[in-house]
Design a protein around this motif. Structure first.
Motif, short mmCIF file in Angstrom:
data_model
loop_
_atom_site.label_atom_id
_atom_site.label_comp_id
_atom_site.label_asym_id
_atom_site.label_seq_id
_atom_site.Cartn_x
_atom_site.Cartn_y
_atom_site.Cartn_z
N ASP A 1 -14.34 1.69 7.05
CA ASP A 1 -14.14 1.65 5.65
C ASP A 1 -12.84 0.91 4.98
OD1 ASP A 1 -16.79 3.40 5.70
OD2 ASP A 1 -15.34 5.15 5.98
N ILE A 2 -12.36 1.19 5.25
CA ILE A 2 -10.91 1.24 4.21
C ILE A 2 -11.28 -1.24 4.38
CG2 ILE A 2 -8.41 0.06 4.31
CD1 ILE A 2 -8.82 3.29 4.48
N VAL B 1 -6.52 -2.28 -1.44
CA VAL B 1 -5.81 -0.63 -0.17
C VAL B 1 -5.10 -1.40 0.40
CG1 VAL B 1 -6.72 0.27 0.74
CG2 VAL B 1 -7.62 0.59 -1.00
N VAL B 2 -3.22 -1.29 1.00
CA VAL B 2 -2.96 -1.65 1.68
C VAL B 2 -2.95 -0.91 2.94
CG1 VAL B 2 -0.63 -2.72 1.95
CG2 VAL B 2 -2.02 -3.21 0.23
N ALA B 3 -2.51 -1.57 3.85
CA ALA B 3 -2.12 -0.83 5.32
C ALA B 3 -0.79 -0.70 5.73
CB ALA B 3 -2.80 -0.91 6.75
N THR B 4 0.01 0.08 5.40
CA THR B 4 1.97 -0.07 5.77
C THR B 4 1.79 1.05 7.10
OG1 THR B 4 2.14 2.55 4.57
CG2 THR B 4 1.89 0.34 3.19
N SER B 5 3.08 0.89 7.93
CA SER B 5 3.29 1.44 9.07
C SER B 5 3.42 3.32 8.65
CB SER B 5 4.78 1.20 9.12
OG SER B 5 5.70 0.96 8.75
N GLN B 6 4.06 3.16 7.76
CA GLN B 6 3.32 4.90 7.26
C GLN B 6 1.89 5.59 6.96
OE1 GLN B 6 5.21 3.11 4.81
NE2 GLN B 6 7.08 3.22 6.12
N GLY B 7 0.73 4.73 6.73
CA GLY B 7 -0.29 4.92 6.45
C GLY B 7 -0.91 3.77 5.23
N TYR B 8 -1.93 4.57 4.36
CA TYR B 8 -2.65 3.51 3.53
C TYR B 8 -2.09 3.75 2.24
CZ TYR B 8 -5.92 2.41 7.21
OH TYR B 8 -6.40 1.61 8.46
N ILE B 9 -2.22 2.91 0.87
CA ILE B 9 -1.44 3.18 -0.45
C ILE B 9 -2.69 2.55 -0.81
CG2 ILE B 9 1.12 3.85 0.49
CD1 ILE B 9 1.12 0.73 -0.57
#
Length: 177
Positions: A45-46, A56-64
């Motif tokens: 979905d992302i 939408v960006v995937a980071t090491s902490q999650g999506y933002i």
């Protein structure tokens, strides 16, 4: 009572709304629980949302969700660094301790060309989470593919912060000039 699954477009709209309202990154697992689907479906979905040009960006902490900054314009700079994987934490601490955000890491791969990965760390807690995620997943830093050479895109609310951070990276022997 088992929760019913949402239709795909409704779920994607829900995810987008969640991310827009979130004040902290959301993991794929957290979103999966909220939508009663697998984490892999959330990853899909992302990807679809990104293909629709949603920031939408995937980071090491999650999506933002990247909201447009209103008002103050941030200064940006791209730097070249060289160090060992073990020195990554020190490098990132130097940057965030100066009030600098590290957006990404970029390497030049011999086959794929420029590879960019989002880091998005702005403070020591986020650096610690990033380093912990690398360790937990037994992942390699991208710099291992290039003998330590890599680039970072940096952001700060003043050029002075970027300049001071670069001076300290230079003193530590990490900055390539």
């Amino acid at each position: 009572m088992k929760k019913e699954k949402m239709p795909t477009t409704e779920r994607q709209d829900f995810i987008l709304d969640l991310l827009k309202k979130a004040t902290t990154p959301l993991t794929g697992s957290e979103i999966a629980k909220m939508t009663n689907v697998s984490r892999q479906i959330i990853v899909q979905d992302i990807s679809i949302l990104k293909a629709k040009k949603e920031p939408v960006v995937a980071t090491s902490q999650g999506y933002i969700y990247l909201h447009e900054e209103k008002g103050q314009q941030l200064e940006q700079m791209t730097i070249v660094c060289n160090h060992t994987p073990e020195e990554t934490e020190q490098e990132l601490y130097i940057l965030v301790d100066h009030g600098v955000s590290v957006k990404d890491v970029i390497i030049e791969h011999p086959v794929y060309g420029d590879l960019t990965a989002s880091i998005r760390v702005s403070n020591r807690k986020e650096v610690d989470q990033f380093i912990q995620k690398i360790k937990e997943t037994n992942s390699s830093y991208l710099l291992t593919l290039t003998g330590g050479i890599h680039l970072h895109t940096l952001e700060a609310d003043s050029y002075d912060k970027l300049d001071a951070a670069c001076r300290d990276l230079q003193k530590a022997g990490f900055l390539v000039t």
